[in-house]
Design an enzyme around this catalytic site. Structure first.
Site, short mmCIF file in Angstrom:
data_model
loop_
_atom_site.label_atom_id
_atom_site.label_comp_id
_atom_site.label_asym_id
_atom_site.label_seq_id
_atom_site.Cartn_x
_atom_site.Cartn_y
_atom_site.Cartn_z
N ASP A 274 44.36 -14.37 25.75
CA ASP A 274 43.16 -14.69 24.97
C ASP A 274 44.46 -16.47 24.46
OD1 ASP A 274 41.96 -16.87 22.48
OD2 ASP A 274 41.80 -15.22 21.52
N LEU B 107 39.29 -23.62 32.40
CA LEU B 107 38.29 -23.23 32.49
C LEU B 107 37.60 -22.59 31.47
CD1 LEU B 107 38.37 -23.93 34.97
CD2 LEU B 107 36.15 -23.97 35.46
N TYR C 211 31.04 -26.20 19.91
CA TYR C 211 31.35 -26.19 21.37
C TYR C 211 31.22 -27.49 22.08
CZ TYR C 211 30.14 -25.89 26.43
OH TYR C 211 30.30 -25.76 27.92
N ASN D 103 47.04 -25.10 25.01
CA ASN D 103 48.43 -24.05 25.12
C ASN D 103 48.00 -24.39 26.79
OD1 ASN D 103 48.81 -23.18 22.72
ND2 ASN D 103 47.53 -21.48 22.64
N LYS E 253 38.58 -22.57 19.24
CA LYS E 253 39.62 -22.73 19.66
C LYS E 253 40.11 -22.03 21.02
CE LYS E 253 41.96 -18.64 16.96
NZ LYS E 253 42.05 -17.00 16.57
#
Ligand code: UDP
Length: 350
Positions: free
Chosen positions: A88, A105, A179, A131, A123
């Protein structure tokens, strides 16, 4: 079936088409090391396959199958130059290997999921982007971000077709905000890393893309797979609102070719740029429904349902920048793209 003998053959034809068009412009990722988040997704899996087919030195794929699928990358799993990490990306990660490009992506992208997984979407597009940027910083890699036409929100029709310079008209507390706003924040992260760490960045804004491998099933609710599955099953076609809202449907081979041009380090003029990658042929949802019924020779009738809140009225990109900088424009008509997509769905529904 429609000139193909299996679902895999449909995909293969698309991959070959993308390769041919890239190689005609001498765009090749041969011998490069690339990390891709969301590499098992609809778009990510095509990118992985093209990169491997072009002879990339290594493709490192991160995915947690939140919306990606293991089947999408099955043919790659035993390749020496393909590495898969179940992860994740909202949790920090490190490939512990030098990579030259990080392509980000990973994100759920269907309106159904906006309603059911808003926190995870926020997230992956904020923490996940940070990250992934950290990996690019660690290894001195170029960063390629796939943003979306959703950053434009629901523009006043005078701003459609929409150029990259449009700032957007987004409801920050609406049903799509997890989103839209997180993709906007993602763009801001990318620009911040460029500013502070001088990371070479490129941002694509993707418009509604369809094609084989797009997820079907009633749960995911994207318009093209919904209509095709309903038509093939002779069920009512679920048009939302009066069906007068428009989208510019981009066939997956065009989209992937555009993305791989924009990400290509050899096109130096694309460094630091934000570019729309989509189709500028605008169709109403009702037109799409009629075309799908015709092309599947379906007995389905159109059934009208309430329009979801904040559903954008029109969506269509200005593509001048893509044409000028990337020498790219979409080639596939809606009819041709649907031909491939319908053929693939026929195999998948068998
Ligand atoms: N839509 C529809 N019927 C469906 C699914 C979607 O009429 O079964 C409409 C939806 O309201 C929107 C358009 O089709 O206007 C595109 O929806 P999709 O979910 O594919 O993507 P969006 O562009 O909204 O993110």
């Amino acid at each position: 079936m429609d000139g193909f003998n299996s679902a895999d053959e449909v995909i293969e034809a698309i991959i070959n088409d993308i390769r041919k068009n890239l190689e005609r412009s001498k765009i090749t990722y041969k011998n490069m090391k690339i990390l891709i988040t969301g590499g098992a997704g609809f778009l990510g899996s095509y990118i992985c396959q093209v990169l491997i087919a072009q002879g990339a030195k290594k493709v490192i794929c991160y995915d947690n199958f939140a919306s990606g699928k293991k089947e999408n990358i099955e043919t790659l799993m035993d390749k020496d130059n393909f590495e898969f990490h179940f992860h994740d990306i909202s949790v920090p990660f490190n490939p512990e290997e030098n990579v030259e490009i990080v392509m980000h992506l990973a994100s759920r992208a269907s309106p159904f999921e906006f309603e059911h997984h808003p926190i995870q979407i926020l997230k992956s597009n904020t923490l996940g982007t940070m990250n992934a940027l950290e990996v690019a910083r660690m290894y001195d890699a170029q960063f390629f971000y796939t943003s979306t036409s959703e950053v434009y929100g629901n523009p006043d029709p005078s701003h459609v077709p929409t150029p990259e310079t449009y700032w957007g008209h987004v409801n920050s507390v609406g049903p799509r905000s997890c989103y839209d706003e997180s993709k906007r924040a993602g763009e801001a992260y990318v620009k911040a890393y460029e500013l502070e760490y001088d990371i070479p960045i490129r941002i694509a804004r993707i418009f509604n893309t369809y094609g084989p491998r797009i997820r079907g099933g009633p749960l995911f609710g994207r318009v093209v797979p919904n209509f095709i599955e309903q038509a093939l099953n002779n069920e009512p076609i679920s048009v939302f609102g009066e069906g007068k809202q428009t989208r510019s449907f981009t066939f997956v081979s065009d989209e992937i070719e555009g993305l791989l041009r924009l990400a290509y380090p050899g096109i130096t003029a694309a460094r630091g740029e934000v570019i729309n990658i989509g189709n500028n042929q605008e169709n109403t949802v009702e037109e799409l429904a009629k075309l799908v019924i015709e092309m599947t020779s379906s007995k389905s009738a159109i059934k009208y349902f309430a329009l979801p809140k904040d559903d954008p009225v029109r969506r269509c990109p200005v593509l001048d920048k893509a044409k000028k900088i990337l020498d790219w424009q979409p080639r596939t008509s809606l009819r041709d793209g649907l031909r491939y997509t319908i053929a693939w769905f026929k195999y998948m529904l068998q």
